[in-house]
Design an enzyme around this catalytic site. Structure first.
Site, PDB file in Angstrom:
ATOM      1  N   ALA A  13       0.827  -1.330  -0.191  1.00 17.21           N
ATOM      2  CA  ALA A  13      -0.069   0.124  -0.018  1.00 17.21           C
ATOM      3  C   ALA A  13       0.802   1.112   0.107  1.00 17.21           C
ATOM      4  O   ALA A  13       0.147   2.381  -0.080  1.00 17.21           O
ATOM      5  CB  ALA A  13      -1.007   0.116   1.138  1.00 17.21           C
ATOM      6  N   GLY A  14       2.036   1.000   0.298  1.00 18.01           N
ATOM      7  CA  GLY A  14       2.964   2.323   0.319  1.00 18.01           C
ATOM      8  C   GLY A  14       3.086   3.243  -0.899  1.00 18.01           C
ATOM      9  O   GLY A  14       3.051   2.551  -2.001  1.00 18.01           O
ATOM     10  N   ARG A  18      10.623   7.316  -2.735  1.00 18.14           N
ATOM     11  CA  ARG A  18      12.005   7.391  -3.074  1.00 18.14           C
ATOM     12  C   ARG A  18      12.244   6.820  -4.623  1.00 18.14           C
ATOM     13  O   ARG A  18      13.149   6.937  -4.976  1.00 18.14           O
ATOM     14  CB  ARG A  18      12.872   6.366  -2.055  1.00 18.14           C
ATOM     15  CG  ARG A  18      12.983   6.969  -0.519  1.00 18.14           C
ATOM     16  CD  ARG A  18      13.598   6.198   0.637  1.00 18.14           C
ATOM     17  NE  ARG A  18      12.433   5.282   0.855  1.00 18.14           N
ATOM     18  CZ  ARG A  18      12.856   4.445   2.001  1.00 18.14           C
ATOM     19  NH1 ARG A  18      13.840   3.941   2.460  1.00 18.14           N
ATOM     20  NH2 ARG A  18      11.755   3.448   2.370  1.00 18.14           N
ATOM     21  N   LYS A  25       5.564   1.714  -6.714  1.00 21.18           N
ATOM     22  CA  LYS A  25       6.770   0.947  -6.673  1.00 21.18           C
ATOM     23  C   LYS A  25       6.610  -0.551  -6.653  1.00 21.18           C
ATOM     24  O   LYS A  25       7.421  -1.193  -7.359  1.00 21.18           O
ATOM     25  CB  LYS A  25       7.310   1.028  -5.260  1.00 21.18           C
ATOM     26  CG  LYS A  25       8.497   0.229  -4.870  1.00 21.18           C
ATOM     27  CD  LYS A  25       9.246   0.735  -3.584  1.00 21.18           C
ATOM     28  CE  LYS A  25       8.708   0.341  -2.277  1.00 21.18           C
ATOM     29  NZ  LYS A  25       9.469   0.671  -0.892  1.00 21.18           N
ATOM     30  N   GLN A  78      -6.236  -0.393   2.516  1.00 23.74           N
ATOM     31  CA  GLN A  78      -5.869   0.491   3.768  1.00 23.74           C
ATOM     32  C   GLN A  78      -6.309   1.646   3.802  1.00 23.74           C
ATOM     33  O   GLN A  78      -6.815   2.378   2.842  1.00 23.74           O
ATOM     34  CB  GLN A  78      -4.029   0.647   3.983  1.00 23.74           C
ATOM     35  CG  GLN A  78      -3.576   0.926   4.948  1.00 23.74           C
ATOM     36  CD  GLN A  78      -2.030   1.116   4.983  1.00 23.74           C
ATOM     37  OE1 GLN A  78      -1.348   0.519   4.300  1.00 23.74           O
ATOM     38  NE2 GLN A  78      -1.547   1.742   5.892  1.00 23.74           N
ATOM     39  N   ASN A 176      16.303  -5.711   9.677  1.00 27.05           N
ATOM     40  CA  ASN A 176      14.868  -6.396   9.779  1.00 27.05           C
ATOM     41  C   ASN A 176      14.524  -6.457   8.207  1.00 27.05           C
ATOM     42  O   ASN A 176      14.773  -5.367   7.636  1.00 27.05           O
ATOM     43  CB  ASN A 176      13.905  -5.287  10.519  1.00 27.05           C
ATOM     44  CG  ASN A 176      12.649  -5.836  10.200  1.00 27.05           C
ATOM     45  OD1 ASN A 176      12.289  -6.936   9.896  1.00 27.05           O
ATOM     46  ND2 ASN A 176      11.628  -4.896  10.217  1.00 27.05           N
ATOM     47  N   ASN A 234      13.787   0.094  -2.496  1.00 27.16           N
ATOM     48  CA  ASN A 234      13.227   1.435  -1.941  1.00 27.16           C
ATOM     49  C   ASN A 234      13.411   2.751  -2.983  1.00 27.16           C
ATOM     50  O   ASN A 234      12.825   3.575  -3.123  1.00 27.16           O
ATOM     51  CB  ASN A 234      13.627   1.814  -0.842  1.00 27.16           C
ATOM     52  CG  ASN A 234      13.007   0.966   0.328  1.00 27.16           C
ATOM     53  OD1 ASN A 234      11.996   0.864   0.337  1.00 27.16           O
ATOM     54  ND2 ASN A 234      14.053   0.463   1.187  1.00 27.16           N
ATOM     55  N   ASN A 383      11.242 -18.832 -52.414  1.00 26.77           N
ATOM     56  CA  ASN A 383      12.367 -17.962 -52.251  1.00 26.77           C
ATOM     57  C   ASN A 383      12.065 -16.460 -52.639  1.00 26.77           C
ATOM     58  O   ASN A 383      11.595 -16.127 -53.846  1.00 26.77           O
ATOM     59  CB  ASN A 383      13.486 -18.148 -52.956  1.00 26.77           C
ATOM     60  CG  ASN A 383      14.817 -17.569 -52.829  1.00 26.77           C
ATOM     61  OD1 ASN A 383      15.678 -17.692 -51.839  1.00 26.77           O
ATOM     62  ND2 ASN A 383      14.979 -16.568 -53.684  1.00 26.77           N
ATOM     63  N   ALA A 429      12.469  -9.246 -62.178  1.00 25.34           N
ATOM     64  CA  ALA A 429      13.037  -8.308 -61.401  1.00 25.34           C
ATOM     65  C   ALA A 429      12.441  -6.879 -61.479  1.00 25.34           C
ATOM     66  O   ALA A 429      11.965  -6.592 -62.417  1.00 25.34           O
ATOM     67  CB  ALA A 429      14.464  -8.136 -61.519  1.00 25.34           C
TER      68      ALA A 429
HETATM   69  C1  UD1 Z   1      10.457  -1.409   6.529  1.00 24.72           C
HETATM   70  C2  UD1 Z   1      10.549  -1.809   7.926  1.00 24.72           C
HETATM   71  C3  UD1 Z   1      11.914  -1.839   8.204  1.00 24.72           C
HETATM   72  C4  UD1 Z   1      12.604  -3.041   7.378  1.00 24.72           C
HETATM   73  C5  UD1 Z   1      12.340  -2.962   5.944  1.00 24.72           C
HETATM   74  C6  UD1 Z   1      12.736  -3.774   4.833  1.00 24.72           C
HETATM   75  C7  UD1 Z   1       8.681  -0.825   9.179  1.00 24.72           C
HETATM   76  C8  UD1 Z   1       8.112   0.503   9.645  1.00 24.72           C
HETATM   77  N1  UD1 Z   1       9.992  -0.763   8.678  1.00 24.72           N
HETATM   78  O1  UD1 Z   1      10.912  -0.262   6.151  1.00 24.72           O
HETATM   79  O2  UD1 Z   1      12.116  -2.018   9.474  1.00 24.72           O
HETATM   80  O3  UD1 Z   1      13.918  -3.026   7.677  1.00 24.72           O
HETATM   81  O4  UD1 Z   1      11.030  -2.314   5.763  1.00 24.72           O
HETATM   82  O5  UD1 Z   1      12.633  -3.757   3.560  1.00 24.72           O
HETATM   83  O6  UD1 Z   1       7.758  -1.710   8.905  1.00 24.72           O
HETATM   84  N2  UD1 Z   1       3.312  -0.339   3.338  1.00 24.72           N
HETATM   85  C9  UD1 Z   1       1.952  -0.451   3.272  1.00 24.72           C
HETATM   86  N3  UD1 Z   1       1.337   0.621   4.108  1.00 24.72           N
HETATM   87  C10 UD1 Z   1       1.974   1.700   4.641  1.00 24.72           C
HETATM   88  C11 UD1 Z   1       3.394   1.859   4.369  1.00 24.72           C
HETATM   89  C12 UD1 Z   1       3.869   0.717   3.847  1.00 24.72           C
HETATM   90  O7  UD1 Z   1       1.243  -1.220   2.727  1.00 24.72           O
HETATM   91  O8  UD1 Z   1       1.323   2.413   5.074  1.00 24.72           O
HETATM   92  C13 UD1 Z   1       4.194  -1.581   2.262  1.00 24.72           C
HETATM   93  C14 UD1 Z   1       5.018  -0.715   1.435  1.00 24.72           C
HETATM   94  O9  UD1 Z   1       4.245  -0.815   0.090  1.00 24.72           O
HETATM   95  C15 UD1 Z   1       5.899  -1.819   1.474  1.00 24.72           C
HETATM   96  C16 UD1 Z   1       6.215  -2.408   2.595  1.00 24.72           C
HETATM   97  O10 UD1 Z   1       5.157  -2.149   3.199  1.00 24.72           O
HETATM   98  O11 UD1 Z   1       5.805  -2.924   0.278  1.00 24.72           O
HETATM   99  C17 UD1 Z   1       7.319  -1.570   3.369  1.00 24.72           C
HETATM  100  O12 UD1 Z   1       7.056  -0.276   3.343  1.00 24.72           O
HETATM  101  P1  UD1 Z   1       8.273   0.890   2.896  1.00 24.72           P
HETATM  102  O13 UD1 Z   1       7.785   1.990   3.202  1.00 24.72           O
HETATM  103  O14 UD1 Z   1       9.054   0.271   1.942  1.00 24.72           O
HETATM  104  O15 UD1 Z   1       9.240   0.390   4.417  1.00 24.72           O
HETATM  105  P2  UD1 Z   1      10.727   0.645   4.788  1.00 24.72           P
HETATM  106  O16 UD1 Z   1      11.111   2.005   4.981  1.00 24.72           O
HETATM  107  O17 UD1 Z   1      11.491  -0.208   3.577  1.00 24.72           O
HETATM  108 MG    MG Z   2      11.143  -0.745   1.870  1.00 22.67          MG
END
Ligand code: UD1
Ligand code: MG
Length: 476
Positions: A13-14, A18, A25, A78, A176, A234, A383, A429
């Site tokens: 959902a993010g 970046r 993404k 979400q 993580n 990212n 041909n 030709a």
């Molecule tokens: C996240 C972790 C971090 C870990 C990293 C590994 C958290 C807070 N942090 O950070 O500890 O090292 O992944 O790659 O979890 N997403 C949603 N809804 C949201 C926000 C994000 O579904 O509201 C999804 C994004 O689409 C993505 C995933 O969650 O697929 C991770 O989100 P992202 O913003 O990339 O987190 P990181 O900063 O990479």
């Molecule tokens: Mg990430």
């Protein structure tokens, strides 16, 4: 629901700020699949009771992409509360009431993890009867990741995000991976306590780890053996690195299956490709989408195949083919372009500087030089002389050309469609063929040649050409 029911939650959902992209993404492709498509393909190998995908940013685009590749995935929306914690919370709410199995949380932007790693994570979690199990990795450059903070006993105490970490925490190289198994009931209870009180004003899923430990629950950490597989994407730099890592994996898989790949560094093979033993792939070659190459065939150098089928012992050199079928022992190239709907029969040839489209070319037929063959049916043993062109477009509509078995056309023939050449027919030709040619006929359309004797000496007196002609005349 038994204790061992498994729900998989894929976070997608993010925004992916970046990436600086119009495209969400998780829809960026590597090896011919979207990032989230890779995650779902792996999830599909785990026999889960349900697979949920949490969406929000560019929701309709993500849902449409998933509908075509993974229609079985359950879409969960979400709301406006941001963060991975909130994403998992809405996913839990969408599970059947009272679900108390295990929840595997996967990130839509961590595409390289393999099913075996996840199975081991789940098995370890169950064997240890842990409340949560986190997948971690020890990396050289932990920048951008959440850090695993361990207590004096070496157990995980909490996870701190990069933006909330102090310098000592930032120095931690255990990160993580964003992949976890949770007991559903405990996860639900702890998520209810997570706030957005942090640097990013988001509900972090990672906060749950510290909360579980604070409540004396057991949290296990599994350090990934294959660090590269935990790679999160990212930005565009990480996207390219992940694509390279995945490509290396695919190249090695085919090498182990008996494929010669001369230069892995410049060979790109999509995940859905199938190669037979004794295929040879030469440098600078892209084999993409659902292409298949049969045994003994040689592809490259400098070749791109997109969803193309290549038969046994065929050769494709310095050429591009899309949605084409190339028969056994056929040869293509150098410098030719086979567009959608081209089929080249067994032992056929498409030589240099030839473009084909929606053309069925029969067994043993040859289009050796400088031709365009579009919207055409070409029989066997044909041909087409150098620079034969099917003029398929009359400025309004496209028309077909039908060429019978054993037809030979003269150089520079233009076949003005719709037109039909019967079996065994020939063209002179430079013929411009506007009318059907009966079987066995020779079609000529060029006016008889007329030589005007002495024209150069008369009209170009004093030039090198006139002098040369005069010398030739006197020598005779
Ligand atoms: C996240 C972790 C971090 C870990 C990293 C590994 C958290 C807070 N942090 O950070 O500890 O090292 O992944 O790659 O979890 N997403 C949603 N809804 C949201 C926000 C994000 O579904 O509201 C999804 C994004 O689409 C993505 C995933 O969650 O697929 C991770 O989100 P992202 O913003 O990339 O987190 P990181 O900063 O990479
Ligand atoms: Mg990430």
């Amino acid at each position: 629901m038994t204790q061992n029911a498994l729900a998989i939650v894929v976070l997608a959902a993010g925004q992916g700020t970046r990436m600086k992209s119009r495209l969400p993404k998780v829809l960026h492709p590597i090896a011919g699949r979207t990032l989230v498509g890779h995650v779902l393909a792996t999830a599909a190998q785990l026999d889960a009771d349900t697979v949920e995908v949490v969406v929000r940013h560019e929701r309709d685009q993500v849902v449409a992409a998933l509908a075509s590749t993974h229609p079985e995935a359950v879409i969960v929306d979400q709301d406006e509360i941001p963060g991975t914690g909130r994403a998992v919370q809405v996913a839990l709410d969408a599970l059947p009431a009272g679900f108390d199995g295990d929840v595997l949380v996967l990130s839509g932007d961590v595409p390289l993890l393999e099913a075996d790693t996840l199975r081991a994570l789940i098995d370890g979690h169950r064997a240890a009867a842990a409340a949560a199990t986190v997948l971690s990795a020890i990396v050289d450059d932990p920048n951008g990741y959440g850090r695993i903070i361990r207590d004096a006993a070496g157990d995980v105490a909490r996870i701190v995000e990069q933006k909330d970490a102090d310098d000592a925490e930032k120095a931690t190289r255990e990160i993580n991976a964003g992949v976890y198994v949770f007991r559903a009931g405990l996860l639900r209870a702890e998520l209810a306590k997570v706030t957005t009180d942090n640097a990013q004003r988001e509900m972090y899923l990672t906060t749950v780890i510290g909360l579980l430990r604070a409540h004396d629950e057991k949290v296990a950490v599994e350090i990934a053996a294959d660090t590269a597989a935990t790679f999160g994407i990212n930005d565009r730099i990480q996207l390219a690195e992940a694509a390279r890592t995945l490509n290396d994996r695919i190249v090695r898989r085919w090498q182990r299956e008996g494929v010669t790949i001369q230069d892995p560094a410049t060979t790109w093979i999509d995940d859905d490709v199938t190669l037979a033993p004794d295929v040879t792939v030469l440098p600078n070659t892209h084999i993409l989408r659902a292409s298949t190459v049969a045994t003994g065939a040689t592809i490259g150098p400098d070749t791109t195949l997109v969803s193309t089928e290549v038969g046994e012992d065929a050769e494709v050199r310095r050429s591009e083919a899309t949605l084409a079928v190339i028969g056994a022992r056929a040869t293509v190239g150098p410098f030719s372009y086979l567009r959608a709907g081209t089929t080249l029969g067994a032992d056929g040839k498409i030589g240099a500087y030839v473009e084909t489209k929606n053309a069925q070319i029969g067994d043993g037929s040859k289009v050796p030089h400088l031709s365009y063959v579009g919207d055409a049916t070409v029989g066997r043993g044909v041909n087409l002389g150098a620079s034969t062109i099917t003029a398929n477009y009359d400025d309004v509509n496209k028309h077909r050309t039908e060429i019978g078995d054993e037809v030979h056309t003269g150089s520079h023939t233009v076949l003005v469609a719709p037109v039909r050449l019967g079996a065994g027919a020939k063209t002179g030709a430079g013929a411009v063929v506007r009318k059907d040619v009966p079987a066995g006929a020779l079609a000529m359309s060029v006016a008889p040649q007329r030589n005007i004797e002495g024209w150069v000496e008369k009209n170009r007196a004093g030039t090198a050409a006139a002098d040369a002609a005069a010398r030739a005349d006197s020598a005779e």
